[in-house]
Design a protein around this motif. Structure first.
Motif, PDB file in Angstrom:
ATOM      1  N   LEU A   1       2.578  15.822 -30.622  1.00  0.00           N
ATOM      2  CA  LEU A   1       1.657  16.901 -30.928  1.00  0.00           C
ATOM      3  C   LEU A   1       1.874  17.341 -32.370  1.00  0.00           C
ATOM      4  O   LEU A   1       3.016  17.513 -32.799  1.00  0.00           O
ATOM      5  CB  LEU A   1       1.879  18.076 -29.982  1.00  0.00           C
ATOM      6  N   PRO A   2       0.810  17.535 -33.134  1.00  0.00           N
ATOM      7  CA  PRO A   2       0.991  17.934 -34.538  1.00  0.00           C
ATOM      8  C   PRO A   2       1.431  19.383 -34.651  1.00  0.00           C
ATOM      9  O   PRO A   2       1.121  20.206 -33.770  1.00  0.00           O
ATOM     10  CB  PRO A   2      -0.413  17.739 -35.126  1.00  0.00           C
ATOM     11  N   PRO A   3       2.162  19.741 -35.725  1.00  0.00           N
ATOM     12  CA  PRO A   3       2.507  21.146 -35.970  1.00  0.00           C
ATOM     13  C   PRO A   3       1.239  21.978 -36.131  1.00  0.00           C
ATOM     14  O   PRO A   3       0.165  21.459 -36.449  1.00  0.00           O
ATOM     15  CB  PRO A   3       3.305  21.087 -37.278  1.00  0.00           C
ATOM     16  N   ALA A   4       1.376  23.289 -35.940  1.00  0.00           N
ATOM     17  CA  ALA A   4       0.219  24.179 -36.010  1.00  0.00           C
ATOM     18  C   ALA A   4      -0.499  24.083 -37.351  1.00  0.00           C
ATOM     19  O   ALA A   4      -1.734  24.076 -37.408  1.00  0.00           O
ATOM     20  CB  ALA A   4       0.658  25.617 -35.743  1.00  0.00           C
TER      21      ALA A   4
ATOM     22  N   ALA B   1      -6.904  20.106 -29.407  1.00  0.00           N
ATOM     23  CA  ALA B   1      -5.625  20.658 -29.864  1.00  0.00           C
ATOM     24  C   ALA B   1      -4.443  20.186 -29.032  1.00  0.00           C
ATOM     25  O   ALA B   1      -3.320  20.120 -29.525  1.00  0.00           O
ATOM     26  CB  ALA B   1      -5.695  22.182 -29.855  1.00  0.00           C
ATOM     27  N   ASP B   2      -4.681  19.857 -27.753  1.00  0.00           N
ATOM     28  CA  ASP B   2      -3.567  19.463 -26.885  1.00  0.00           C
ATOM     29  C   ASP B   2      -3.373  17.954 -26.827  1.00  0.00           C
ATOM     30  O   ASP B   2      -2.608  17.446 -26.014  1.00  0.00           O
ATOM     31  CB  ASP B   2      -3.778  20.015 -25.473  1.00  0.00           C
ATOM     32  N   GLN B   3      -4.047  17.219 -27.707  1.00  0.00           N
ATOM     33  CA  GLN B   3      -3.901  15.775 -27.737  1.00  0.00           C
ATOM     34  C   GLN B   3      -2.849  15.359 -28.759  1.00  0.00           C
ATOM     35  O   GLN B   3      -2.847  15.859 -29.887  1.00  0.00           O
ATOM     36  CB  GLN B   3      -5.228  15.096 -28.113  1.00  0.00           C
ATOM     37  N   PRO B   4      -1.950  14.436 -28.372  1.00  0.00           N
ATOM     38  CA  PRO B   4      -1.003  13.928 -29.374  1.00  0.00           C
ATOM     39  C   PRO B   4      -1.711  13.071 -30.407  1.00  0.00           C
ATOM     40  O   PRO B   4      -2.803  12.537 -30.154  1.00  0.00           O
ATOM     41  CB  PRO B   4      -0.025  13.091 -28.528  1.00  0.00           C
ATOM     42  N   VAL B   5      -1.106  12.957 -31.569  1.00  0.00           N
ATOM     43  CA  VAL B   5      -1.634  12.104 -32.631  1.00  0.00           C
ATOM     44  C   VAL B   5      -0.588  11.050 -32.970  1.00  0.00           C
ATOM     45  O   VAL B   5       0.586  11.171 -32.599  1.00  0.00           O
ATOM     46  CB  VAL B   5      -1.969  12.925 -33.901  1.00  0.00           C
ATOM     47  N   HIS B   6      -1.003  10.017 -33.642  1.00  0.00           N
ATOM     48  CA  HIS B   6      -0.060   9.017 -34.130  1.00  0.00           C
ATOM     49  C   HIS B   6       0.620   9.592 -35.374  1.00  0.00           C
ATOM     50  O   HIS B   6      -0.043   9.943 -36.350  1.00  0.00           O
ATOM     51  CB  HIS B   6      -0.778   7.718 -34.478  1.00  0.00           C
ATOM     52  N   THR B   7       1.932   9.713 -35.325  1.00  0.00           N
ATOM     53  CA  THR B   7       2.696  10.248 -36.447  1.00  0.00           C
ATOM     54  C   THR B   7       3.469   9.112 -37.106  1.00  0.00           C
ATOM     55  O   THR B   7       4.399   8.554 -36.520  1.00  0.00           O
ATOM     56  CB  THR B   7       3.668  11.347 -35.992  1.00  0.00           C
TER      57      THR B   7
ATOM     58  N   TYR C   1      -0.228  12.100 -40.125  1.00  0.00           N
ATOM     59  CA  TYR C   1      -0.750  12.429 -38.799  1.00  0.00           C
ATOM     60  C   TYR C   1      -2.151  11.833 -38.657  1.00  0.00           C
ATOM     61  O   TYR C   1      -3.070  12.175 -39.409  1.00  0.00           O
ATOM     62  CB  TYR C   1      -0.794  13.938 -38.604  1.00  0.00           C
ATOM     63  N   VAL C   2      -2.312  10.948 -37.661  1.00  0.00           N
ATOM     64  CA  VAL C   2      -3.571  10.223 -37.480  1.00  0.00           C
ATOM     65  C   VAL C   2      -4.063  10.406 -36.045  1.00  0.00           C
ATOM     66  O   VAL C   2      -3.450   9.909 -35.098  1.00  0.00           O
ATOM     67  CB  VAL C   2      -3.389   8.712 -37.766  1.00  0.00           C
TER      68      VAL C   2
ATOM     69  N   ALA D   1      -7.201  11.986 -41.250  1.00  0.00           N
ATOM     70  CA  ALA D   1      -5.736  11.947 -41.269  1.00  0.00           C
ATOM     71  C   ALA D   1      -5.221  13.021 -42.211  1.00  0.00           C
ATOM     72  O   ALA D   1      -5.935  13.457 -43.122  1.00  0.00           O
ATOM     73  CB  ALA D   1      -5.233  10.570 -41.707  1.00  0.00           C
ATOM     74  N   VAL D   2      -3.985  13.439 -41.979  1.00  0.00           N
ATOM     75  CA  VAL D   2      -3.316  14.419 -42.834  1.00  0.00           C
ATOM     76  C   VAL D   2      -1.919  13.908 -43.157  1.00  0.00           C
ATOM     77  O   VAL D   2      -1.175  13.491 -42.265  1.00  0.00           O
ATOM     78  CB  VAL D   2      -3.216  15.799 -42.154  1.00  0.00           C
TER      79      VAL D   2
END
Length: 256
Positions: A108-111, A125-131, A149-150, A225-226
């Motif tokens: 899960l990405p940080p806020a 918001a509750d979905q994990p991302v590829h880090t 974060y993708v 992505a971020v």
């Protein structure tokens, strides 16, 4: 270094002490040499240890000193020149971007990252991302660590790839991301403190000053992505050119 009285200095004691110490570093110490302990330095300059710490922290922030685990405070080498800016239409993982993939996992990405990614559409918001975790090494020295974060929607072909983790998985995420058409990116730079994981990777102490470079990558559908890259503040000097790119250069230090 002899005893120096600072009571009559018209500027804050720690700032005047920083100037005196900076001159001493140039004249009396070599790169990598360990400074005397805080008690001895405070006695030599006739200041409280709190004042000394302020001066040392400022010198560390300016890249003159390094605090090393199990060693102490040492004289820092010159800053390493590293290009940070990338072409406006280049995804992370481009062959010339200088980063090495380390690992990739779902989380899960940080806020703060969640706000940059936005919600709605194919991303919740509750979905994990590829880090994706990457590092940058210049002249044998680790100068930066990155978390990219993708969202899964940005790399729909990834589930077909067998690599479950490690550098191969990271490269797979980057390769799939590059299949998208990049519309542009924006970047911000701010001063921050090293998290425990980044500090270990960059051979810094937790809480040491770092430069945080946050980049958002856009497609026609929105943020794809971020990237949050952590650079050693004692190693890197950021400059902005006419192109809007960001690069790190080494220049001779200017006396305070």
């Amino acid at each position: 270094m002899g005893t120096t009285q600072l009571e009559t200095a018209p500027e804050p004691k720690y700032w005047h002490l920083k100037t005196v110490l900076s001159e001493a570093l140039d004249q009396d110490f070599a790169v990598g040499e360990v400074l005397p302990n805080e008690r001895e330095l405070a006695a030599r300059f006739g200041v409280a240890r709190a004042t000394l710490r302020q001066a040392l922290e400022q010198l560390e922030l300016e890249g003159r000193l390094q605090r090393r685990r199990g060693v102490g405070t040492t004289v820092a080498p010159p800053r390493v020149g590293v290009a940070v800016g990338t072409a406006q239409h280049s995804w992370p993982g481009d062959s010339a971007d200088g980063w090495e993939p380390v690992d990739a996992a779902e989380s899960l990405p940080p806020a703060a990252v969640l706000k940059l990614l936005g919600t709605g559409g194919d991303f919740a918001a509750d979905q994990p991302v590829h880090t994706v975790r990457r590092t940058r090494v210049t002249q044998g020295q680790a100068v930066a660590a990155e978390l990219l974060y993708v969202p899964a929607a940005s790399v729909p072909g990834l589930p077909a790839i067998e690599a479950p983790s490690g550098p191969a998985r990271a490269r797979a995420v980057l390769r799939e991301l590059q299949r998208l058409v990049l519309d542009g990116q924006d970047r911000s730079v701010e001063l921050g403190s090293a998290r425990a994981d980044d500090a270990k990777e960059l051979d810094r102490l937790p809480g040491a000053p770092v430069l945080l470079v946050t980049t958002r990558y856009f497609t026609a559908a929105g943020t794809a992505a971020v990237s949050v890259a952590t650079y050693r503040a004692d190693t890197c000097r950021l400059t902005f050119g006419d192109s809007g790119n960001v690069e790190i250069t080494h220049e001779p230090r200017v006396a305070s």
